[in-house]
Design an enzyme around this catalytic site. Structure first.
Site, PDB file in Angstrom:
ATOM      1  N   ARG A   5      -6.211 113.896 -36.448  1.00  0.00           N
ATOM      2  CA  ARG A   5      -4.996 114.086 -35.807  1.00  0.00           C
ATOM      3  C   ARG A   5      -5.047 112.995 -34.513  1.00  0.00           C
ATOM      4  O   ARG A   5      -4.161 113.298 -33.470  1.00  0.00           O
ATOM      5  CB  ARG A   5      -4.397 115.205 -35.378  1.00  0.00           C
ATOM      6  CG  ARG A   5      -4.014 116.167 -36.364  1.00  0.00           C
ATOM      7  CD  ARG A   5      -2.968 115.667 -37.162  1.00  0.00           C
ATOM      8  NE  ARG A   5      -2.533 116.705 -38.073  1.00  0.00           N
ATOM      9  CZ  ARG A   5      -1.543 117.560 -38.123  1.00  0.00           C
ATOM     10  NH1 ARG A   5      -0.971 118.040 -36.906  1.00  0.00           N
ATOM     11  NH2 ARG A   5      -1.318 118.479 -39.179  1.00  0.00           N
ATOM     12  N   ARG A  14       1.735 113.554 -31.862  1.00  0.00           N
ATOM     13  CA  ARG A  14       2.683 113.770 -30.831  1.00  0.00           C
ATOM     14  C   ARG A  14       2.006 113.660 -29.439  1.00  0.00           C
ATOM     15  O   ARG A  14       2.731 113.505 -28.369  1.00  0.00           O
ATOM     16  CB  ARG A  14       2.967 115.133 -31.093  1.00  0.00           C
ATOM     17  CG  ARG A  14       4.192 115.021 -32.218  1.00  0.00           C
ATOM     18  CD  ARG A  14       4.586 116.596 -32.171  1.00  0.00           C
ATOM     19  NE  ARG A  14       3.588 117.355 -32.852  1.00  0.00           N
ATOM     20  CZ  ARG A  14       3.359 118.437 -33.235  1.00  0.00           C
ATOM     21  NH1 ARG A  14       4.451 119.247 -33.267  1.00  0.00           N
ATOM     22  NH2 ARG A  14       2.272 119.187 -33.733  1.00  0.00           N
ATOM     23  N   ARG A  36       8.393 107.990 -33.847  1.00  0.00           N
ATOM     24  CA  ARG A  36       8.828 109.101 -34.550  1.00  0.00           C
ATOM     25  C   ARG A  36      10.600 109.161 -34.150  1.00  0.00           C
ATOM     26  O   ARG A  36      11.240 109.294 -35.295  1.00  0.00           O
ATOM     27  CB  ARG A  36       8.241 110.179 -34.157  1.00  0.00           C
ATOM     28  CG  ARG A  36       8.750 111.572 -34.344  1.00  0.00           C
ATOM     29  CD  ARG A  36       8.328 112.218 -35.722  1.00  0.00           C
ATOM     30  NE  ARG A  36       8.291 113.674 -35.773  1.00  0.00           N
ATOM     31  CZ  ARG A  36       9.526 114.196 -35.735  1.00  0.00           C
ATOM     32  NH1 ARG A  36      10.663 113.663 -35.915  1.00  0.00           N
ATOM     33  NH2 ARG A  36       9.375 115.371 -35.861  1.00  0.00           N
ATOM     34  N   ASP A  51       0.693 112.936 -44.906  1.00  0.00           N
ATOM     35  CA  ASP A  51       0.429 114.268 -44.733  1.00  0.00           C
ATOM     36  C   ASP A  51       0.208 114.749 -46.110  1.00  0.00           C
ATOM     37  O   ASP A  51       0.496 114.366 -46.793  1.00  0.00           O
ATOM     38  CB  ASP A  51       1.820 114.832 -44.207  1.00  0.00           C
ATOM     39  CG  ASP A  51       1.641 116.070 -43.490  1.00  0.00           C
ATOM     40  OD1 ASP A  51       1.177 116.375 -42.482  1.00  0.00           O
ATOM     41  OD2 ASP A  51       2.032 117.324 -44.406  1.00  0.00           O
ATOM     42  N   TYR A  97       0.536 126.245 -49.327  1.00  0.00           N
ATOM     43  CA  TYR A  97       1.862 125.796 -48.549  1.00  0.00           C
ATOM     44  C   TYR A  97       2.893 125.799 -49.617  1.00  0.00           C
ATOM     45  O   TYR A  97       4.108 126.204 -49.194  1.00  0.00           O
ATOM     46  CB  TYR A  97       1.760 124.482 -47.951  1.00  0.00           C
ATOM     47  CG  TYR A  97       0.789 124.309 -46.629  1.00  0.00           C
ATOM     48  CD1 TYR A  97       1.530 124.458 -45.487  1.00  0.00           C
ATOM     49  CD2 TYR A  97      -0.381 124.088 -46.615  1.00  0.00           C
ATOM     50  CE1 TYR A  97       0.888 124.337 -44.324  1.00  0.00           C
ATOM     51  CE2 TYR A  97      -1.195 123.962 -45.422  1.00  0.00           C
ATOM     52  CZ  TYR A  97      -0.434 124.286 -44.143  1.00  0.00           C
ATOM     53  OH  TYR A  97      -1.195 124.299 -43.320  1.00  0.00           O
TER      54      TYR A  97
HETATM   55  O1  CP3 Z   1      -3.801 111.242 -37.241  1.00  0.00           O
HETATM   56  C1  CP3 Z   1      -4.159 111.876 -38.334  1.00  0.00           C
HETATM   57  O2  CP3 Z   1      -4.940 112.503 -38.571  1.00  0.00           O
HETATM   58  C2  CP3 Z   1      -3.251 111.191 -39.830  1.00  0.00           C
HETATM   59  C3  CP3 Z   1      -2.409 111.814 -40.119  1.00  0.00           C
HETATM   60  C4  CP3 Z   1      -2.205 113.385 -40.492  1.00  0.00           C
HETATM   61  C5  CP3 Z   1      -1.003 114.252 -40.179  1.00  0.00           C
HETATM   62  N1  CP3 Z   1      -1.137 115.539 -40.724  1.00  0.00           N
HETATM   63  C6  CP3 Z   1       0.059 113.879 -39.570  1.00  0.00           C
HETATM   64  C7  CP3 Z   1       0.976 115.019 -38.968  1.00  0.00           C
HETATM   65  C8  CP3 Z   1      -3.047 114.249 -41.307  1.00  0.00           C
HETATM   66  C9  CP3 Z   1      -4.549 113.635 -41.660  1.00  0.00           C
HETATM   67  C10 CP3 Z   1      -2.604 115.297 -41.521  1.00  0.00           C
HETATM   68  C11 CP3 Z   1      -3.056 116.455 -42.148  1.00  0.00           C
HETATM   69  C12 CP3 Z   1      -2.379 117.860 -42.236  1.00  0.00           C
HETATM   70  N2  CP3 Z   1      -1.178 118.123 -42.458  1.00  0.00           N
HETATM   71  C13 CP3 Z   1      -3.252 118.947 -42.520  1.00  0.00           C
HETATM   72  C14 CP3 Z   1      -4.754 119.065 -42.497  1.00  0.00           C
HETATM   73  C15 CP3 Z   1      -5.349 118.978 -41.317  1.00  0.00           C
HETATM   74  C16 CP3 Z   1      -5.230 120.323 -40.448  1.00  0.00           C
HETATM   75  O3  CP3 Z   1      -4.488 120.216 -39.445  1.00  0.00           O
HETATM   76  O4  CP3 Z   1      -5.644 121.313 -40.909  1.00  0.00           O
HETATM   77  C17 CP3 Z   1      -2.318 119.990 -42.886  1.00  0.00           C
HETATM   78  C18 CP3 Z   1      -2.503 121.270 -42.797  1.00  0.00           C
HETATM   79  C19 CP3 Z   1      -1.023 119.445 -42.720  1.00  0.00           C
HETATM   80  C20 CP3 Z   1       0.274 120.087 -42.810  1.00  0.00           C
HETATM   81  C21 CP3 Z   1       0.919 119.958 -41.643  1.00  0.00           C
HETATM   82  N3  CP3 Z   1       1.772 118.796 -41.286  1.00  0.00           N
HETATM   83  C22 CP3 Z   1       1.561 120.922 -40.598  1.00  0.00           C
HETATM   84  C23 CP3 Z   1       1.068 122.440 -40.849  1.00  0.00           C
HETATM   85  C24 CP3 Z   1       2.330 120.257 -39.751  1.00  0.00           C
HETATM   86  C25 CP3 Z   1       3.094 120.964 -38.487  1.00  0.00           C
HETATM   87  C26 CP3 Z   1       2.299 121.398 -37.285  1.00  0.00           C
HETATM   88  C27 CP3 Z   1       1.752 120.104 -36.414  1.00  0.00           C
HETATM   89  O5  CP3 Z   1       0.451 119.987 -36.257  1.00  0.00           O
HETATM   90  O6  CP3 Z   1       2.575 119.635 -36.222  1.00  0.00           O
HETATM   91  C28 CP3 Z   1       2.483 118.807 -40.068  1.00  0.00           C
HETATM   92  C29 CP3 Z   1       3.171 117.833 -39.411  1.00  0.00           C
HETATM   93  C30 CP3 Z   1       2.410 116.721 -38.884  1.00  0.00           C
HETATM   94  N4  CP3 Z   1       1.522 115.990 -39.690  1.00  0.00           N
HETATM   95  C31 CP3 Z   1       2.569 116.003 -37.718  1.00  0.00           C
HETATM   96  C32 CP3 Z   1       1.665 114.958 -37.730  1.00  0.00           C
HETATM   97  C33 CP3 Z   1       1.503 113.723 -36.944  1.00  0.00           C
HETATM   98  C34 CP3 Z   1       3.679 116.297 -36.453  1.00  0.00           C
HETATM   99  C35 CP3 Z   1       4.971 115.988 -37.150  1.00  0.00           C
HETATM  100  C36 CP3 Z   1       6.069 115.589 -36.050  1.00  0.00           C
HETATM  101  O7  CP3 Z   1       5.904 114.457 -35.552  1.00  0.00           O
HETATM  102  O8  CP3 Z   1       6.894 116.394 -35.448  1.00  0.00           O
END
Ligand code: CP3
Length: 347
Positions: free
Chosen positions: A23, A27, A36, A73, A149
């Protein structure tokens, strides 16, 4: 010369560990918030290769990590299979739930590749933008985690519905896992063909299973995906992050034939050095909250972590993703610290 990140993944004990952070795009960065807002929604951002490529590059420009991770994602696979998906502020992802084996007929397995095509386009764009010493990581969720999910309709919690389906109708549940193994294999092969130099599989909810269920629903699908990728791309390293796997960490890398295993915050780095590093490279595992804190607590723990894992291949990372309240300067200080560490200056 081989990129430092790829050297560590191939089993070399490097002069300092390469660093990237799960990540690392997101944000906590004001420049991410701006893109975004321009995209309108998170899903739209993922569907726009120009904007996704820009967001992938933001942490590389600001901090100079040794690897970039494709911005996308893990839930794009359910989306590509036709499941409705929305990301709500403060609530996380929301999906139209699938409930049982009969619902599998609704999944649009044949149409997934076309809906995932923008992701390969992002990979191509980033590959052309990266500094020469920075590697590009492609990724996907592992089948069990993605299934939780799809079935729970969002953050899985204790994954009660998923477990009841898997325990009561393993053959039906196996069909869902089989669809995810195939779709994920095709998706990752397309990312590699587009320029991804390494792959990470996120098994974020490995900690929900144990015993034979852990083996059947976590180990076996991951092993199949890696076998398929290695058949076509034997030189592309694969990292697996089985978060929460606890005692199942031992022997996991060998069982799935991974090149590197990501350790979560609960794993002691000195234990990992003895029990895991003989099998593969280790990635991890600074607590993300230490990067919120910054300063001495962050740097002292980072120094100990590097020292613990200095006897073998190590990729510096967090034990889970960067959290939104993280001050960007702390990430900068961490990257600078790791990049200036030298094996010969120790002691
Ligand atoms: O920078 C990076 O790591 C690359 C991009 C990336 C995102 N999600 C962007 C994202 C990666 C590799 C992921 C993986 C991901 N997504 C996982 C596995 C890693 C982990 O955290 O266990 C999982 C479970 C998800 C599913 C997911 N996506 C959730 C649960 C959420 C909401 C909670 C949160 O952390 O915001 C997302 C949204 C998400 N994915 C955001 C980002 C930058 C935030 C979205 C926003 O801008 O509002």
């Amino acid at each position: 010369m081989k990129k430092l990140f790829l050297a560590a993944l191939s089993g070399e004990t490097t002069a300092r560990p390469p660093i990237w952070l799960m990540r690392q795009a997101g944000r906590y960065l004001p420049e991410y918030q701006a893109v975004r807002a321009e995209a309108g929604s998170f899903l739209e951002l993922c569907r726009r290769p120009d904007l996704s490529a820009e967001v992938t590059m933001q942490p590389i420009r600001r901090f100079g990590m040794d690897a970039a991770i494709l911005f996308a994602d893990i839930l794009l696979i359910p989306y590509a299979l036709g499941q409705e998906l929305d990301y709500r502020e403060g609530e996380g992802p929301v999906l139209a739930r699938i409930g049982d084996t009969r619902d599998l007929a609704q999944l649009k397995v044949g149409g997934a590749a076309a809906r995932l095509a923008p992701v390969s386009e992002t990979v191509r764009k980033v590959a052309a933008m990266l500094p020469p010493d920075c590697a590009l990581i492609g990724f996907a969720g592992a089948p069990w985690t993605v299934a939780t999910y799809m079935i729970e309709g969002g953050n899985p919690g204790d994954a009660a519905r998923t477990k009841r389906w898997a325990f009561s109708d393993p053959e039906g549940f196996q069909r869902l896992i089989g669809i995810l193994v195939n779709t994920t294999g095709d998706y990752l092969a397309a990312q590699i063909a587009a320029g991804a130099e390494a792959i990470q599989l996120f098994e974020s909810h490995a900690g929900l299973l144990s015993g034979p269920e852990f083996h059947r629903w976590c180990v076996e699908p991951i092993r199949q995906i890696i076998a398929r990728l290695k058949g076509d791309f034997p030189d592309v390293p694969v990292i697996v992050f089985p978060r929460g796997a606890g005692p199942h960490y031992e022997g996991f890398a060998k069982a799935v034939a991974a090149d590197c295993i990501g350790i979560d915050t609960l794993i002691a780095s000195d234990w990992a050095a003895v029990r895991l590093q003989k099998d593969c490279a280790i990635q991890g595992n600074l607590d993300p909250q230490l990067v919120v804190v910054g300063g001495k607590p962050m740097l002292e723990t980072a120094g100990k972590l590097i020292a613990d894992l200095a006897g073998g291949p190590h990729v510096f990372n967090l034990g889970h993703g960067v959290v939104p309240p993280t001050p960007p300067e702390h990430v900068g200080a961490l990257v600078d610290f790791v990049k200036s560490w030298r094996r010969d200056k120790r002691g």
